[in-house]
Design a protein around this motif. Structure first.
Motif, PDB file in Angstrom:
ATOM      1  N   ARG A   1     -28.614  20.961 -52.124  1.00 47.74           N
ATOM      2  CA  ARG A   1     -29.012  20.567 -53.478  1.00 47.74           C
ATOM      3  C   ARG A   1     -29.997  19.404 -53.446  1.00 47.74           C
ATOM      4  NH1 ARG A   1     -24.389  18.519 -56.854  1.00 47.74           N
ATOM      5  NH2 ARG A   1     -23.246  18.294 -54.893  1.00 47.74           N
ATOM      6  N   LYS A   2     -30.848  19.324 -54.469  1.00 51.81           N
ATOM      7  CA  LYS A   2     -31.643  18.137 -54.681  1.00 51.81           C
ATOM      8  C   LYS A   2     -30.723  17.023 -55.163  1.00 51.81           C
ATOM      9  CE  LYS A   2     -35.851  20.659 -55.918  1.00 51.81           C
ATOM     10  NZ  LYS A   2     -36.867  20.904 -56.983  1.00 51.81           N
ATOM     11  N   LEU A   3     -31.163  15.784 -55.040  1.00 53.00           N
ATOM     12  CA  LEU A   3     -30.288  14.654 -55.357  1.00 53.00           C
ATOM     13  C   LEU A   3     -29.834  14.671 -56.810  1.00 53.00           C
ATOM     14  CD1 LEU A   3     -31.968  11.690 -53.422  1.00 53.00           C
ATOM     15  CD2 LEU A   3     -30.449  13.489 -52.599  1.00 53.00           C
TER      16      LEU A   3
ATOM     17  N   SER B   1     -29.515  17.321 -58.815  1.00 50.55           N
ATOM     18  CA  SER B   1     -29.028  18.641 -59.261  1.00 50.55           C
ATOM     19  C   SER B   1     -27.515  18.725 -59.226  1.00 50.55           C
ATOM     20  CB  SER B   1     -29.619  19.750 -58.383  1.00 50.55           C
ATOM     21  OG  SER B   1     -31.019  19.783 -58.487  1.00 50.55           O
TER      22      SER B   1
ATOM     23  N   TYR C   1     -30.734   5.427 -54.014  1.00 49.43           N
ATOM     24  CA  TYR C   1     -30.570   6.840 -54.321  1.00 49.43           C
ATOM     25  C   TYR C   1     -29.554   7.041 -55.450  1.00 49.43           C
ATOM     26  CZ  TYR C   1     -32.749   7.352 -49.715  1.00 49.43           C
ATOM     27  OH  TYR C   1     -33.602   7.278 -48.639  1.00 49.43           O
TER      28      TYR C   1
ATOM     29  N   LYS D   1     -34.546  12.846 -46.630  1.00 49.44           N
ATOM     30  CA  LYS D   1     -35.326  14.051 -46.916  1.00 49.44           C
ATOM     31  C   LYS D   1     -35.145  14.502 -48.368  1.00 49.44           C
ATOM     32  CE  LYS D   1     -34.530  15.582 -42.143  1.00 49.44           C
ATOM     33  NZ  LYS D   1     -33.894  16.614 -41.293  1.00 49.44           N
ATOM     34  N   SER D   2     -34.463  13.653 -49.175  1.00 51.64           N
ATOM     35  CA  SER D   2     -34.199  13.951 -50.604  1.00 51.64           C
ATOM     36  C   SER D   2     -33.463  15.270 -50.786  1.00 51.64           C
ATOM     37  CB  SER D   2     -35.514  13.966 -51.403  1.00 51.64           C
ATOM     38  OG  SER D   2     -36.105  12.688 -51.396  1.00 51.64           O
ATOM     39  N   VAL D   3     -32.538  15.527 -49.903  1.00 53.50           N
ATOM     40  CA  VAL D   3     -31.722  16.737 -49.990  1.00 53.50           C
ATOM     41  C   VAL D   3     -30.305  16.384 -49.556  1.00 53.50           C
ATOM     42  CG1 VAL D   3     -32.109  17.550 -47.623  1.00 53.50           C
ATOM     43  CG2 VAL D   3     -31.727  19.218 -49.458  1.00 53.50           C
ATOM     44  N   ARG D   4     -29.350  17.227 -49.934  1.00 58.59           N
ATOM     45  CA  ARG D   4     -27.951  16.974 -49.602  1.00 58.59           C
ATOM     46  C   ARG D   4     -27.444  18.057 -48.646  1.00 58.59           C
ATOM     47  NH1 ARG D   4     -26.494  15.866 -55.860  1.00 58.59           N
ATOM     48  NH2 ARG D   4     -24.344  15.494 -55.227  1.00 58.59           N
TER      49      ARG D   4
END
Length: 303
Positions: A41-43, A45, A231, A34-37
């Motif tokens: 945070r965004k990957l 950031s 990623y 989902k491109s989130v942590r």
């Protein structure tokens, strides 16, 4: 009904926590899709970053740096030394990175952490190779006396990206550094002039008449990225580092020139395109860290 919903939410949270502990890689990969942590945070950031200068009153220069929960305390003590024969007009810098047991449950009392010596070497190499400090500025009397700057960095919380936080605290401590006033005594030796010994300041020949700042040339900043499959995760936490083992640390100076690139092994190959992406993220991070440092310096001047 509300109580039932509350119990359901609690059980759901417990299930997620249990899944995170039992299958950490799968848990993180679900977020990566989902491109989130997990911390939202965004990957690409980095975590929130703060700096406080003058954190140690007894030091000539000091800073407290925080990147997320990762916390570093840096302090500089200045001592007078005899320059080496090879470099009679230069001072010297000694950097030591410490990881006391308080910083992480992985650090055992009485047993030095392996990462500490590695980061100490990395920091020394980075500061010297970046040209941030002209060692000639630390000279007092050519061939006779120069400054030795002892920098100690203490990791208070090791929650990932240790080198990045340590380098930030190093640059900030040198930005805060006030070089003491010294004079020549009857024997021709260099001695410190304290505020309490004002009469000596009036009577003796001063080598430098007042405390002065050290000129810093294009300070270096760094960004560590984790590589996992396709990623790239910027500024990883300790949990992420323990799961995804391939890391790349990019060091750029404030002019965005590459100072060093560090990749200590790992199963993921760092192709040219991946390195370029890491450098691009590092350039954006340098802008952020410069702003944080400038703000801390401004706050210190106001005080």
């Amino acid at each position: 009904m509300a109580a039932a919903n509350g119990s359901s939410d609690l059980y759901s949270e417990m299930e997620v926590d249990a899944f995170r502990r039992l299958f950490p890689l799968r848990y993180h990969e679900q977020h990566l899709l989902k491109s989130v942590r997990p911390d939202a945070r965004k990957l690409g950031s980095a975590r929130d970053t703060t700096l406080a200068l003058g954190a140690v009153a007894s030091a000539e220069g000091s800073a407290l740096a925080k990147i997320g929960s990762t916390t570093m305390l840096a302090a500089i003590k200045m001592e007078i030394m005899t320059p080496t024969v090879e470099c009679p007009d230069e001072g010297s810098i000694a950097i030591e990175f410490h990881m006391p047991p308080i910083c992480s449950p992985l650090v055992r009392p009485g047993r030095p952490a392996e990462a500490a010596s590695v980061i100490s070497k990395q920091l020394s190499d980075t500061i010297l190779s970046s040209g941030m400090i002209d060692l000639k500025e630390l000279c007092l009397v050519g061939g006779k006396a120069a400054w030795m700057a002892y920098l100690d960095i203490y990791c208070l919380d090791a929650d990932g990206s240790l080198f990045d936080a340590a380098l930030l605290s190093t640059v900030a401590a040198f930005s805060h550094l006030n070089i003491p006033v010294v004079s020549l005594n009857e024997d021709g030796r260099i001695v410190l002039v304290s505020e309490d010994n004002i009469q000596l300041k009036l009577e003796k020949q001063l080598v430098n008449t007042e405390k002065r700042k050290l000129k810093l040339n294009s300070p270096p900043f760094s960004l560590t990225c984790l590589l996992h499959k396709n990623y790239i995760l910027a500024d990883p936490t300790a949990e992420e580092e323990s799961i995804m083992e391939t890391a790349v640390t990019v060091v750029l100076d404030s002019s965005y020139q590459l100072v060093s690139l560090y990749k200590p092994g790992g199963p993921v190959h760092a192709h040219t395109s991946v390195i370029q992406d890491c450098v691009a993220l590092a350039k954006h991070r340098v802008k952020e860290l410069q702003s944080v440092l400038n703000e801390a310096i401004s706050d210190m001047e106001v005080e």
